[in-house]
Design a protein around this motif. Structure first.
Motif, PDB file in Angstrom:
ATOM      1  N   GLU A 199       0.814  -1.204   0.000  1.00 51.28           N
ATOM      2  CA  GLU A 199       0.000   0.000   0.000  1.00 51.28           C
ATOM      3  C   GLU A 199       0.856   1.265   0.000  1.00 51.28           C
ATOM      4  OE1 GLU A 199      -3.050   1.468   3.222  1.00 51.28           O
ATOM      5  OE2 GLU A 199      -3.391  -0.609   2.644  1.00 51.28           O
ATOM      6  N   LEU A 200       1.900   1.250   0.806  1.00 53.87           N
ATOM      7  CA  LEU A 200       2.708   2.462   0.956  1.00 53.87           C
ATOM      8  C   LEU A 200       3.687   2.660  -0.193  1.00 53.87           C
ATOM      9  CD1 LEU A 200       3.571   2.486   4.766  1.00 53.87           C
ATOM     10  CD2 LEU A 200       1.672   3.563   3.568  1.00 53.87           C
ATOM     11  N   GLY A 201       3.850   1.631  -1.007  1.00 55.47           N
ATOM     12  CA  GLY A 201       4.789   1.777  -2.107  1.00 55.47           C
ATOM     13  C   GLY A 201       6.227   1.851  -1.637  1.00 55.47           C
ATOM     14  N   LEU A 202       6.519   1.158  -0.554  1.00 52.28           N
ATOM     15  CA  LEU A 202       7.899   1.083  -0.070  1.00 52.28           C
ATOM     16  C   LEU A 202       8.450  -0.300  -0.403  1.00 52.28           C
ATOM     17  CD1 LEU A 202       7.528   2.859   3.395  1.00 52.28           C
ATOM     18  CD2 LEU A 202       8.740   3.723   1.393  1.00 52.28           C
ATOM     19  N   GLY A 270       2.482   6.164   8.769  1.00 54.83           N
ATOM     20  CA  GLY A 270       2.658   7.616   8.750  1.00 54.83           C
ATOM     21  C   GLY A 270       4.005   8.054   8.191  1.00 54.83           C
ATOM     22  N   TYR A 271       4.793   7.115   7.730  1.00 53.04           N
ATOM     23  CA  TYR A 271       6.135   7.393   7.175  1.00 53.04           C
ATOM     24  C   TYR A 271       7.027   8.128   8.178  1.00 53.04           C
ATOM     25  CZ  TYR A 271       4.179   6.339   2.511  1.00 53.04           C
ATOM     26  OH  TYR A 271       3.591   5.755   1.424  1.00 53.04           O
ATOM     27  N   CYS A 316      13.644  13.461   7.978  1.00 46.89           N
ATOM     28  CA  CYS A 316      13.715  13.490   6.523  1.00 46.89           C
ATOM     29  C   CYS A 316      12.698  12.504   5.966  1.00 46.89           C
ATOM     30  CB  CYS A 316      15.123  13.125   6.058  1.00 46.89           C
ATOM     31  SG  CYS A 316      15.718  11.563   6.703  1.00 46.89           S
ATOM     32  N   GLU A 317      12.656  12.413   4.655  1.00 37.85           N
ATOM     33  CA  GLU A 317      11.745  11.471   4.020  1.00 37.85           C
ATOM     34  C   GLU A 317      12.192  10.039   4.345  1.00 37.85           C
ATOM     35  OE1 GLU A 317      13.592  13.777   2.683  1.00 37.85           O
ATOM     36  OE2 GLU A 317      14.549  13.175   0.819  1.00 37.85           O
ATOM     37  N   TRP A 318      11.219   9.131   4.410  1.00 33.91           N
ATOM     38  CA  TRP A 318      11.486   7.770   4.887  1.00 33.91           C
ATOM     39  C   TRP A 318      12.676   7.096   4.201  1.00 33.91           C
ATOM     40  CZ3 TRP A 318       9.283   4.610   8.717  1.00 33.91           C
ATOM     41  CH2 TRP A 318       9.639   3.259   8.660  1.00 33.91           C
ATOM     42  N   PRO A 319      12.718   7.016   2.879  1.00 36.08           N
ATOM     43  CA  PRO A 319      13.825   6.258   2.275  1.00 36.08           C
ATOM     44  C   PRO A 319      15.202   6.863   2.554  1.00 36.08           C
ATOM     45  CG  PRO A 319      12.033   6.519   0.703  1.00 36.08           C
ATOM     46  CD  PRO A 319      11.740   7.439   1.859  1.00 36.08           C
TER      47      PRO A 319
ATOM     48  N   LEU B  86      15.185  18.026   2.760  1.00 37.68           N
ATOM     49  CA  LEU B  86      13.789  18.376   2.518  1.00 37.68           C
ATOM     50  C   LEU B  86      13.335  19.419   3.530  1.00 37.68           C
ATOM     51  CD1 LEU B  86      11.137  17.755   0.979  1.00 37.68           C
ATOM     52  CD2 LEU B  86      10.701  15.929   2.622  1.00 37.68           C
ATOM     53  N   HIS B 105       8.232  13.715  -5.768  1.00 36.30           N
ATOM     54  CA  HIS B 105       9.433  13.234  -5.082  1.00 36.30           C
ATOM     55  C   HIS B 105       9.626  11.752  -5.371  1.00 36.30           C
ATOM     56  CE1 HIS B 105      12.512  12.825  -2.010  1.00 36.30           C
ATOM     57  NE2 HIS B 105      12.419  14.110  -1.716  1.00 36.30           N
ATOM     58  N   ALA B 107      10.788   9.667  -3.337  1.00 32.67           N
ATOM     59  CA  ALA B 107      10.617   8.899  -2.102  1.00 32.67           C
ATOM     60  C   ALA B 107       9.134   8.751  -1.785  1.00 32.67           C
ATOM     61  CB  ALA B 107      11.323   9.592  -0.941  1.00 32.67           C
ATOM     62  N   SER B 108       8.666   7.525  -1.677  1.00 38.85           N
ATOM     63  CA  SER B 108       7.306   7.294  -1.210  1.00 38.85           C
ATOM     64  C   SER B 108       7.142   7.939   0.157  1.00 38.85           C
ATOM     65  CB  SER B 108       7.020   5.793  -1.098  1.00 38.85           C
ATOM     66  OG  SER B 108       7.124   5.165  -2.350  1.00 38.85           O
ATOM     67  N   GLY B 109       6.061   8.675   0.334  1.00 37.21           N
ATOM     68  CA  GLY B 109       5.779   9.264   1.635  1.00 37.21           C
ATOM     69  C   GLY B 109       6.337  10.656   1.841  1.00 37.21           C
ATOM     70  N   GLN B 112       3.707  13.267   2.561  1.00 38.42           N
ATOM     71  CA  GLN B 112       3.158  13.075   3.905  1.00 38.42           C
ATOM     72  C   GLN B 112       4.115  13.633   4.956  1.00 38.42           C
ATOM     73  OE1 GLN B 112       0.562  10.124   4.929  1.00 38.42           O
ATOM     74  NE2 GLN B 112       0.481  11.497   6.692  1.00 38.42           N
ATOM     75  N   THR B 113       5.390  13.325   4.789  1.00 37.40           N
ATOM     76  CA  THR B 113       6.400  13.839   5.713  1.00 37.40           C
ATOM     77  C   THR B 113       6.359  15.361   5.742  1.00 37.40           C
ATOM     78  OG1 THR B 113       7.810  11.913   5.334  1.00 37.40           O
ATOM     79  CG2 THR B 113       8.891  13.879   6.204  1.00 37.40           C
ATOM     80  N   ASP B 116       3.184  16.588   7.543  1.00 36.44           N
ATOM     81  CA  ASP B 116       3.169  16.336   8.989  1.00 36.44           C
ATOM     82  C   ASP B 116       4.271  17.075   9.741  1.00 36.44           C
ATOM     83  OD1 ASP B 116       1.136  14.571   8.547  1.00 36.44           O
ATOM     84  OD2 ASP B 116       2.356  12.753   8.677  1.00 36.44           O
ATOM     85  N   ASP B 129       4.565  10.482  -5.540  1.00 38.39           N
ATOM     86  CA  ASP B 129       5.656  10.176  -4.598  1.00 38.39           C
ATOM     87  C   ASP B 129       6.088   8.729  -4.738  1.00 38.39           C
ATOM     88  OD1 ASP B 129       3.160   9.406  -3.401  1.00 38.39           O
ATOM     89  OD2 ASP B 129       4.055   9.432  -1.398  1.00 38.39           O
ATOM     90  N   THR B 131       6.713   5.139  -5.363  1.00 37.30           N
ATOM     91  CA  THR B 131       5.777   4.154  -5.897  1.00 37.30           C
ATOM     92  C   THR B 131       4.519   4.116  -5.023  1.00 37.30           C
ATOM     93  OG1 THR B 131       6.903   2.424  -4.643  1.00 37.30           O
ATOM     94  CG2 THR B 131       7.611   2.761  -6.897  1.00 37.30           C
ATOM     95  N   HIS B 132       4.214   5.247  -4.418  1.00 32.32           N
ATOM     96  CA  HIS B 132       3.079   5.299  -3.488  1.00 32.32           C
ATOM     97  C   HIS B 132       1.804   5.763  -4.178  1.00 32.32           C
ATOM     98  CE1 HIS B 132       1.034   7.527   0.024  1.00 32.32           C
ATOM     99  NE2 HIS B 132       0.663   6.271   0.057  1.00 32.32           N
ATOM    100  N   ARG B 177      -1.808   2.498  -7.874  1.00 33.05           N
ATOM    101  CA  ARG B 177      -2.281   2.532  -6.484  1.00 33.05           C
ATOM    102  C   ARG B 177      -3.373   3.580  -6.301  1.00 33.05           C
ATOM    103  NH1 ARG B 177       2.682   0.733  -6.210  1.00 33.05           N
ATOM    104  NH2 ARG B 177       3.241  -0.961  -4.788  1.00 33.05           N
TER     105      ARG B 177
END
Lengths: 442, 318
Positions: A199-202, A270-271, A316-319, B86, B105, B107-109, B112-113, B116, B129, B131-132, B177
């Motif tokens: 779902e999250l595409g991670l 929530g990443y 920072c962003e998750w990845p 970022l 971006h 980066a997936s998410g 959202q980052t 938030d 974002d 592959t999200h 998705r």
């Protein structure tokens, strides 16, 4: 060792007996009810559980090389605050702990800080590169007397090299602590592969990447008659493989982290990179299986994988974020919440999985001994009663990347005695100058 | 609407409302003067960490037709390529006074980052974002389907019973998705078709049927057949043997096109690989909605920016 004497009164030992404990010159000198305080500082420990000082087989202290994340001093302060008297320091420093010189430096830094014993882990391969064996013999014969070798962070994925490493450390009764992760199956992996990653595409980190390496390694260990320790086991399938290997009599031990006993991949939604860790948080089914595996002894120990990172590595962003969580300060509370309170284990088991067994696996003495007359004064006094919010005020290392911030956790470490002197006194971490004075007094 | 980060978080009414506003926006685009004063004085930043000329142009056109000031920020050649985080980029945009940030971006998410984080007060609009998700792409696809199905009577309608088949690299597709969530929310029946290597694991709970046989999917006569772009580098990573085999098994070629019912829509988010996932004849067929999708993209993005930036209630097009 210190010349001070302490009388701990009314403590409950792990086996349930209530007793006074007299500590003198770094040893437990008397046990029993109503002991005379003569010349000793008295500590009222009624309501507190006295555990042998906790031993963490899996800590990242970051020094030398990554002092912006943690130093030996700050990391062992976190350890003392969490009730630990020994931490095994992982080898992924810079320079890597792959020579006698680096492990002796690590040992000396620990001795100088004085908050806990720092027992270096040596790298299996030069520079953690997975190509050539590091000088395992030299590290074993050094003053650090290394017995645990690990490329943690990287998997010794080459089967031939893993076999050789297992065989080679038999000469020193050593053990290879494997970070089980098939690199080819986890290229770019960001989280557990499954419903949530879809779902999250991670990019997914499949359970099979861990389980297949463990399966190979236990067979190798059995084949060459060597000792294998599996780091931070995270899946229900890994538990099955391990159970099978133990039934066959393989010399294998395994650890689980507190966070894998409590947290699931749902938190990734929530990443928030605080929940990014390697191996990743898994499913609730895995958490349940891991708890039961500790209860039935399939998993031998709980180890923190305390992995401090500076703020920017998680902001920072998750990845882009670093893997890892700090865990020393919260470990005992999480063990209580996930294993003791639900009835999976008792306090004597806690003494085993957080102190006695890790010391045995790591082949160190003077640590992980049941509290008895003549044993070393490595003692943790723990109050299991209060449930309270876990905040950054509970963190005593340099980093704040704890996944437990904002949650409610039971228990509080009140006193930690290392080598006969308190490193944590009535809930307060002692100052470096006071610790230095203890070292001088010895 | 504070942010638009995903379609998964949109309920039916919110989605239909956005599509209805997009209809209003589309109507204004047939006027002689197409520019509306709606977002005068607002600043929209197109924050593109990944190259995408098409999507950026679409958002730029949408913002400009609503009279917003547009700042285009491309990571390439900027401070980001020199290692700026970022967080610092976001705080810079805050200091400049951005009212909305359209972020693309890798980066997936990342959107959202950003939303938030507290680093920036602006509304965040996800323009793709990792592959999200790519919510505005799914919205423009749904808008296109609704118009083809209901024409001028589209307002207020959803896609109840509409059968959509999405074909290709679902694993790496944010478009797929976003479409799965949005189309199912709107009542459509979604089927995903592609090689198993390019299907995510863990889709059991998805509101979609998964298959591997494109011929069967074509013969089922879907109302819309959406072909996803296939990245050439996937074949280097053992997802499929080569382009020829992919095309043979999962490409919309002339043979499959001829079996597709006349009412079916052939869709593609672009840019197309003609001859790989879609034949030239299919791309140019009257059933193809590829250019409509591009045009509708501007209307949908106008609607999204409007919802993000203006107080609700008033007529967006006056």
């Amino acid at each position: 060792m210190t010349t001070r004497a302490f009388l701990i009164t009314g403590a409950r030992l792990a086996d349930g007996r209530t007793t006074d404990i007299r500590i003198e010159a770094g040893r437990v000198t008397e046990l029993g009810a109503g002991l005379d305080a003569r010349g000793a500082e008295t500590i009222d420990a009624s309501g507190l559980i006295a555990l042998p000082g906790l031993v963490d087989l899996h800590t990242h202290l970051r020094e030398p090389g990554y002092e912006q994340s943690e130093t030996v001093l700050t990391g062992t302060r976190a350890a003392a605050a969490g009730g630990f008297t020994t931490v095994f320091a992982m080898a992924n420093t810079s320079p890597v702990a792959d020579t006698a010189g680096v492990v002796e430096q690590e040992l000396a830094l620990g001795e100088a800080a004085g908050y806990a014993r720092v027992q270096p882990i040596g790298a299996v391969t030069v520079g953690l590169q997975g190509e050539r064996l590091a000088e395992l013999g030299a590290m074993a014969r050094s003053r650090a007397a290394v017995r645990v070798f690990s490329d943690d962070g990287f998997c010794v994925s080459d089967s031939r090299l893993m076999r050789r490493a297992l065989e080679y450390v038999k000469t020193v009764d050593g053990v290879i602590a494997q970070h089980a992760q098939d690199p080819a199956l986890t290229v770019g992996a960001q989280m557990n592969e499954g419903t949530v990653s879809a779902e999250l595409g991670l990019t997914g980190w499949p359970a099979v990447a861990e389980e297949s390496i463990i399966a190979r390694d236990v067979l190798l260990a059995e084949h060459v008659g060597a000792r294998l320790h599996v780091c931070h086991l995270s899946t229900a399938g890994s538990v099955e493989v391990l159970r099978w290997a133990k039934a066959r009599g393989a010399q294998v031990t395994a650890e689980v982290t507190p966070h894998h006993l409590l947290l699931t991949e749902e938190l990734v939604r929530g990443y928030d990179p605080r929940y990014k860790v390697n191996p990743p948080l898994r499913r609730q089914e895995d958490v349940d299986a891991l708890r039961l595996a500790v209860a039935d002894g399939t998993i031998d120990i709980v180890a923190t994988d305390h992995a401090p990172h500076p703020v920017e590595a998680k902001e920072c962003e998750w990845p882009a974020a670093a893997n890892g969580m700090v865990g020393l300060e919260s470990a005992l509370s999480v063990v209580q919440a996930t294993l003791v309170d639900p009835g999976h284990v008792g306090w004597s088991d806690v003494a085993r999985i957080l102190s006695e067994a890790p010391a045995r696996i790591g082949r160190i003495t003077g640590q992980g001994e049941p509290i008895a007359v003549g044993s070393t004064a490595e003692i943790t006094l723990y109050d299991p009663s209060p449930v309270r919010p876990f905040g950054t005020d509970r963190l005593r290392g340099q980093a704040v990347n704890s996944p437990f911030i904002g949650t409610e956790l039971p228990g509080r470490v009140v006193w930690t005695f290392h080598d006969g002197y308190p490193t944590l006194a009535d809930g307060e971490l002692r100052e470096p100058d006071d610790i230095a004075a203890e070292l001088v007094r010895a | 609407m504070r942010h638009l980060l995903s379609t998964r978080s949109l309920d039916r009414d919110a989605a239909v409302r956005l599509l209805d506003i997009a209809e209003d926006m589309a109507d204004t685009q047939t006027r002689e003067v197409r520019k509306l004063p709606t977002l005068r004085g607002k600043t929209v930043v197109n924050l593109f960490f990944e190259d995408s000329t098409r999507t950026r142009m679409s958002f730029e056109a949408a913002a400009k037709r609503l009279s917003a000031d547009v700042i285009n920020f491309s990571a390439k050649g900027s401070s980001v390529s020199k290692g700026e985080s970022l967080k610092d980029t976001a705080q810079t945009l805050q200091a400049i006074g951005a009212d909305a940030v359209v972020i693309r971006h890798s980066a997936s998410g990342a959107p959202q980052t950003l939303a938030d984080s507290g680093w920036i007060q602006a509304g965040v609009l996800n323009a793709g974002d990792g592959t999200h998700e790519h919510p505005t792409q799914a919205l423009l696809d749904a808008f296109t389907m609704r118009r083809r199905r209901h024409g001028a009577a589209s307002r207020g309608r959803d896609l109840d019973g509409f059968r959509v088949t999405i074909v290709g690299d679902v694993l790496h597709s944010r478009v797929a998705r976003s479409n799965v969530w949005l189309l199912s929310t709107l009542g459509a029946e979604v089927t995903l078709v592609g090689p198993p290597t390019l299907m995510p694991l863990g889709t059991a709970a998805w509101p979609a049927t998964i298959g591997y046989d494109l011929d069967a999917a074509v013969d089922a006569g879907p109302d819309a057949l959406m072909m996803l772009r296939i990245q050439a580098e996937r074949m280097n990573d053992a997802y499929f043997p080569n382009a020829r085999e992919y095309s043979r098994l999962w490409g919309l070629d002339d043979r499959r096109l001829s079996r597709l019912p006349g009412r079916s829509i052939v869709m593609h988010p672009g840019p197309m690989n003609r001859g790989l996932e879609i034949s030239a004849r299919a791309a140019d067929d009257p059933r193809s909605s590829v250019l409509e999708q591009v045009a509708n993209g501007v209307s949908v993005r106008m609607a999204a920016l409007y919802l993000l930036l203006s107080g609700a209630g008033e007529d967006p097009t006056s």
